[in-house]
Scaffold this active site. Structure first.
Site, short mmCIF file in Angstrom:
data_model
loop_
_atom_site.label_atom_id
_atom_site.label_comp_id
_atom_site.label_asym_id
_atom_site.label_seq_id
_atom_site.Cartn_x
_atom_site.Cartn_y
_atom_site.Cartn_z
N HIS A 1 0.94 6.76 6.70
CA HIS A 1 0.13 5.63 6.20
C HIS A 1 1.01 4.44 5.84
O HIS A 1 2.17 4.60 5.47
CB HIS A 1 -0.79 6.04 5.04
CG HIS A 1 -0.15 6.29 3.71
ND1 HIS A 1 -0.67 7.15 2.78
CD2 HIS A 1 0.97 5.77 3.13
CE1 HIS A 1 0.08 7.15 1.70
NE2 HIS A 1 1.09 6.33 1.89
N ASP B 1 -1.60 -2.95 -2.07
CA ASP B 1 -2.74 -2.13 -2.51
C ASP B 1 -2.80 -2.00 -4.03
O ASP B 1 -1.84 -2.31 -4.73
CB ASP B 1 -2.69 -0.74 -1.86
CG ASP B 1 -1.26 -0.19 -1.76
OD1 ASP B 1 -0.42 -0.61 -2.57
OD2 ASP B 1 -1.00 0.66 -0.89
N GLU C 1 -4.90 5.22 5.67
CA GLU C 1 -4.66 6.63 5.97
C GLU C 1 -4.93 6.89 7.45
O GLU C 1 -5.58 6.08 8.12
CB GLU C 1 -5.59 7.49 5.10
CG GLU C 1 -5.41 7.30 3.59
CD GLU C 1 -4.16 8.01 3.05
OE1 GLU C 1 -3.16 8.14 3.78
OE2 GLU C 1 -4.19 8.42 1.87
N ASN D 1 2.31 11.01 5.87
CA ASN D 1 1.35 11.12 6.96
C ASN D 1 1.30 9.87 7.83
O ASN D 1 0.40 9.69 8.63
CB ASN D 1 -0.04 11.43 6.39
CG ASN D 1 -0.53 10.33 5.45
OD1 ASN D 1 0.12 9.30 5.29
ND2 ASN D 1 -1.67 10.55 4.82
#
Ligand code: F6R
Length: 265
Positions: free
Chosen positions: A139, A67, A144, A137
């Site tokens: 990801h 990313d 996400e 979380n």
């Protein structure tokens, strides 16, 4: 999934470094999928050390990062390109022309970056080994919770939670991007092998959901349960919430005898 629980974060980096080195010995022109973040730092240090000792070379490799922030120029100190150059590419013998991140130039349409990135990965023959961390979380990359499990490289909006988690890396009034371009979950799942690293107590819940929870878009990393060759390297703290721990340790003992993990012979 192969789950390996080690004593410390240093041991996680050391074992990950060994696995990468093993791959490069068998396949010097491997295509590597790379990640940024704090967890990967010790792995990059380990690999740089190995390179300096003459143990491995990255000359033949090509790399694709998971990313990159959108709205942050490559030269910006906060860009993932800067991180990669500083922590890894600038310290090894990889040809920088063969290192790719899903960057979007100022005049480019961000929506075109994803398909182009996918095309480049295909042209390189696909990713042999994808290295990655995991968010609190769940990801992976910047996929996400609620990301489509079949997603491809595209623009994603970061959650408020991720922004908060990463705010430690930005100065008080510094611009913190809320958008990123990330490989999709399907892109990640195309990699031939995946090595996920997680360390520290604050990853324990995400690790439990990933390894022992249901496959769900609400914990994107859980989709790795559907991949044929995933190794999860954990320190004690990140493994603390796993209920099947005995079995993972037992399996690891049995597998230790297996050499040349990356050779298909
Ligand atoms: C970064 C990336 C993220 C991180 C994750 C964990 O390229 O893809 O998914 O791997 O946010 O980050 P750290 O290691 O900083 O906790």
């Amino acid at each position: 999934m192969e789950i390996i629980i080690l004593r410390s974060a240093e041991s996680v980096a050391a074992m990950a470094g060994e696995l990468v080195a093993e791959l490069l010995r068998v396949q010097p022109a491997a295509v590597l999928g790379l990640a940024t973040g704090s967890t990967q730092l010790s792995l990059y240090r380990n690999l740089v050390e190995k390179y300096r000792d003459g143990g491995i070379s990255f000359r033949g490799t090509t790399s694709f990062n998971l990313d990159e922030y959108l709205g942050v120029a490559s030269e910006n100190p906060q860009s993932y390109r800067t991180y990669m150059n500083r922590e890894f590419f600038g310290c090894i013998d990889i040809d920088k022309r063969n290192t790719f991140l899903p960057c979007c130039g100022e005049d480019e349409n961000p929506r075109l970056v994803g398909p182009r990135y996918e095309q480049k990965i295909r042209e390189a023959g696909g990713i042999d080994l994808q290295l990655m961390g995991i968010g609190y979380n769940g990801h992976i990359g910047f996929n996400e919770p609620s990301s489509s499990l079949r997603s491809r490289t595209r623009v994603k909006t970061l959650t408020k939670q991720t922004l908060k988690d990463n705010s430690r890396l930005f100065a008080k009034n510094e611009f913190q991007p809320k958008l990123a371009i990330t490989m999709g979950i399907a892109t990640i799942m195309d990699a031939r092998r995946i090595l996920l690293l997680a360390t520290g107590t604050n990853k324990a819940e995400a690790v439990r959901k990933t390894v022992e929870g249901p496959v769900s878009a609400m914990c994107p990393a859980s989709v790795l349960q559907m991949h044929e060759r995933v190794t999860v390297l954990l320190d004690e703290a990140a493994a603390a919430e796993l209920s099947n721990r005995d079995y993972y340790d037992w399996t690891h003992l049995q597998n230790e005898a297996l050499k040349d993990r990356f050779s298909d012979k």
